[in-house]
Design an enzyme around this catalytic site. Structure first.
Site, mmCIF file in Angstrom:
data_model
loop_
_atom_site.group_PDB
_atom_site.id
_atom_site.type_symbol
_atom_site.label_atom_id
_atom_site.label_comp_id
_atom_site.label_asym_id
_atom_site.label_seq_id
_atom_site.Cartn_x
_atom_site.Cartn_y
_atom_site.Cartn_z
ATOM 1 N N THR A 155 -22.096 15.548 -5.437
ATOM 2 C CA THR A 155 -22.039 15.724 -3.982
ATOM 3 C C THR A 155 -20.728 15.225 -3.373
ATOM 4 O O THR A 155 -20.356 15.655 -2.284
ATOM 5 C CB THR A 155 -23.209 14.994 -3.284
ATOM 6 O OG1 THR A 155 -23.129 13.590 -3.567
ATOM 7 C CG2 THR A 155 -24.545 15.538 -3.739
ATOM 8 N N ASP A 156 -20.042 14.318 -4.090
ATOM 9 C CA ASP A 156 -18.875 13.675 -3.456
ATOM 10 C C ASP A 156 -17.785 14.679 -3.072
ATOM 11 O O ASP A 156 -17.177 14.552 -2.012
ATOM 12 C CB ASP A 156 -18.285 12.590 -4.380
ATOM 13 C CG ASP A 156 -19.192 11.364 -4.427
ATOM 14 O OD1 ASP A 156 -20.035 11.212 -3.521
ATOM 15 O OD2 ASP A 156 -19.059 10.563 -5.371
ATOM 16 N N LYS A 165 -20.079 16.293 3.668
ATOM 17 C CA LYS A 165 -20.985 15.219 3.262
ATOM 18 C C LYS A 165 -20.913 14.151 4.350
ATOM 19 O O LYS A 165 -19.830 13.665 4.658
ATOM 20 C CB LYS A 165 -20.578 14.651 1.903
ATOM 21 C CG LYS A 165 -21.553 13.601 1.393
ATOM 22 C CD LYS A 165 -21.247 13.148 -0.032
ATOM 23 C CE LYS A 165 -22.205 12.046 -0.442
ATOM 24 N NZ LYS A 165 -21.995 11.587 -1.828
ATOM 25 N N TYR A 174 -4.371 17.394 26.064
ATOM 26 C CA TYR A 174 -3.658 16.197 26.523
ATOM 27 C C TYR A 174 -2.158 16.360 26.304
ATOM 28 O O TYR A 174 -1.728 17.106 25.414
ATOM 29 C CB TYR A 174 -4.142 14.961 25.742
ATOM 30 C CG TYR A 174 -5.553 14.579 26.070
ATOM 31 C CD1 TYR A 174 -5.844 13.819 27.201
ATOM 32 C CD2 TYR A 174 -6.601 15.002 25.267
ATOM 33 C CE1 TYR A 174 -7.148 13.491 27.518
ATOM 34 C CE2 TYR A 174 -7.913 14.678 25.564
ATOM 35 C CZ TYR A 174 -8.179 13.922 26.693
ATOM 36 O OH TYR A 174 -9.474 13.596 27.011
ATOM 37 N N THR A 202 -24.368 13.742 -9.910
ATOM 38 C CA THR A 202 -25.582 12.914 -9.993
ATOM 39 C C THR A 202 -26.767 13.728 -10.488
ATOM 40 O O THR A 202 -27.607 13.232 -11.236
ATOM 41 C CB THR A 202 -25.887 12.326 -8.594
ATOM 42 O OG1 THR A 202 -24.835 11.437 -8.259
ATOM 43 C CG2 THR A 202 -27.196 11.577 -8.560
HETATM 44 N N1 ASP Z 1 -20.562 10.519 -7.656
HETATM 45 C C1 ASP Z 1 -21.485 11.629 -7.691
HETATM 46 C C2 ASP Z 1 -20.698 12.912 -7.814
HETATM 47 O O1 ASP Z 1 -20.152 13.364 -6.856
HETATM 48 C C3 ASP Z 1 -22.329 11.640 -6.472
HETATM 49 C C4 ASP Z 1 -23.386 12.719 -6.412
HETATM 50 O O2 ASP Z 1 -23.386 13.683 -7.151
HETATM 51 O O3 ASP Z 1 -24.284 12.598 -5.562
HETATM 52 O O4 ASP Z 1 -20.608 13.452 -8.875
#
Ligand code: ASP
Length: 349
Positions: A86-87, A157, A276, A12
């Site tokens: 960011t993904d 994220k 557990y 992005t």
């Molecule tokens: N879809 C984008 C990516 O990961 C999202 C981002 O960069 O915030 O390239």
């Protein structure tokens, strides 16, 4: 003069609006110019594009390409900044942490939630944070987001829209950057333990399966046929159902030949398979606890471990060992040790 290299990979941060939606189209030079990053006195900033992709499109093979660029640039620069979508940024941060070991400079990944071409974009702020931290004397792979510096291998994220999209999980933030000032919360060692080392062998044939009520052993077995390792994302502290459809039956069979690593659907706390009965049964079946690793770090580390060996016990040793701060030394080992002690107690008495 301090030298910084900024590597562009898309995301992005480098996107503009197109008829098909946001698309990574800007060069890293354009991004830096729009972010108002000037070549300040006492600083030399070089910029280079490696990829220009939405990070949804990033493949494990791309991690090695980025790692190679970082490794080659280390002797030339005081710090390296990587702009990235960011993904999958947390996956790439983990991959770089394992592939380029003993980095002797700060390597900082950053991105933005709004394209640099949009008003109010968080891109300039994140780039400035990353560049400021790049001249610190703290080697390691980090993520810079919203004034925060996090250890790359510990960040996830956590928001798909909000600007404060990354959090350090089960680990303190490293620092906050306020203008020119860096305020440390958890200062990493100032020296790398050894010479930088490129170690990019990975096996991407790993799947991440989320345990949900009703998961059948047949599905698990079918999936296991196609892969060399499984990340099984359990519930809470971890465990595998043995009632009804009984996926534990499949886990017992698979874990003899292929590593099954258990993480948790809970964001914080990690897994403790000794807590557990359902967890102990998983340990008895040979499941490897991911301790307090993030899901991203656990997946990438399993690929990396399998890139070096297909022996399940050797993979277990790699997964439980701490390489770059990804796992609290006690978390995975302690669980295994507790379990061994319990077994010994039982055997003796
Ligand atoms: N879809 C984008 C990516 O990961 C999202 C981002 O960069 O915030 O390239």
């Amino acid at each position: 003069m301090k030298r910084i290299l900024v590597l562009g990979t898309g995301g992005t941060i480098a996107s503009a609006k197109t008829e098909a939606g946001y698309k990574a189209t800007l060069t890293i030079e354009e991004v830096l110019n729009m972010a108002g990053v000037e070549k300040r006195d006492g600083f030399r900033i070089d910029a280079m594009d490696i990829l220009n992709l939405d990070s949804t499109l990033i493949q494990p093979e791309d991690w090695a390409v980025i790692a190679e660029e970082v490794y080659n640039a280390l002797p030339e620069y005081d710090g390296i900044v990587i702009t990235h979508g960011t993904d999958t940024l947390a996956y790439t941060a983990s991959a770089l942490s394992f592939m380029v070991r003993n980095v002797d400079k700060p390597v900082i990944l950053t991105g933005s939630m709004l394209p640099i071409t949009e008003p109010g974009s968080d891109a300039p702020r994140n780039i400035r944070t990353a560049i400021r931290f790049a001249v610190e004397d703290v080697p390691g792979v980090y993520i810079a987001f919203m004034d925060k510096i996090m250890l790359g291998v510990r960040a996830s994220k956590v928001h798909s829209l909000g600007l404060n999209a990354f959090q350090s999980v089960n680990y303190p933030d490293i620092a906050y950057v306020k203008g020119d000032e860096v305020l440390y919360r958890h200062r990493p060692p100032a020296r790398a333990p050894a010479e930088p080392l490129m170690d990019a062998a990975i096996d991407p044939d790993v799947v991440h399966v989320r345990l949900t009520p009703g998961l059948s052993p047949e599905v698990l077995l079918a999936v296991s046929e196609k892969v060399h390792g499984i990340i099984l994302e359990g519930y809470g502290a971890g465990g595998i159902p043995y009632r009804g459809r009984n996926p534990l039956k499949a886990v017992i069979m698979i874990a003899r030949e292929k590593p099954i690593v258990m993480t948790t659907q809970a964001l914080y706390g990690g897994v403790d398979l000794t807590r557990y009965e359902v967890g102990r049964r998983a340990l008895d079946a040979g499941v490897i606890p991911a301790g307090d690793m993030t899901k991203e770090a656990a997946l990438v580390k399993l690929m990396w471990a399998l890139g070096h060996t297909d022996d399940v016990d050797e993979v277990r040793d790699v997964m439980l060992r701490n390489y770059v701060g990804e796992i609290s030394p006690a978390s995975g080992h302690l669980q295994e040790r507790n379990e061994r002690d319990r077994q010994e107690d039982q055997d003796q008495g």
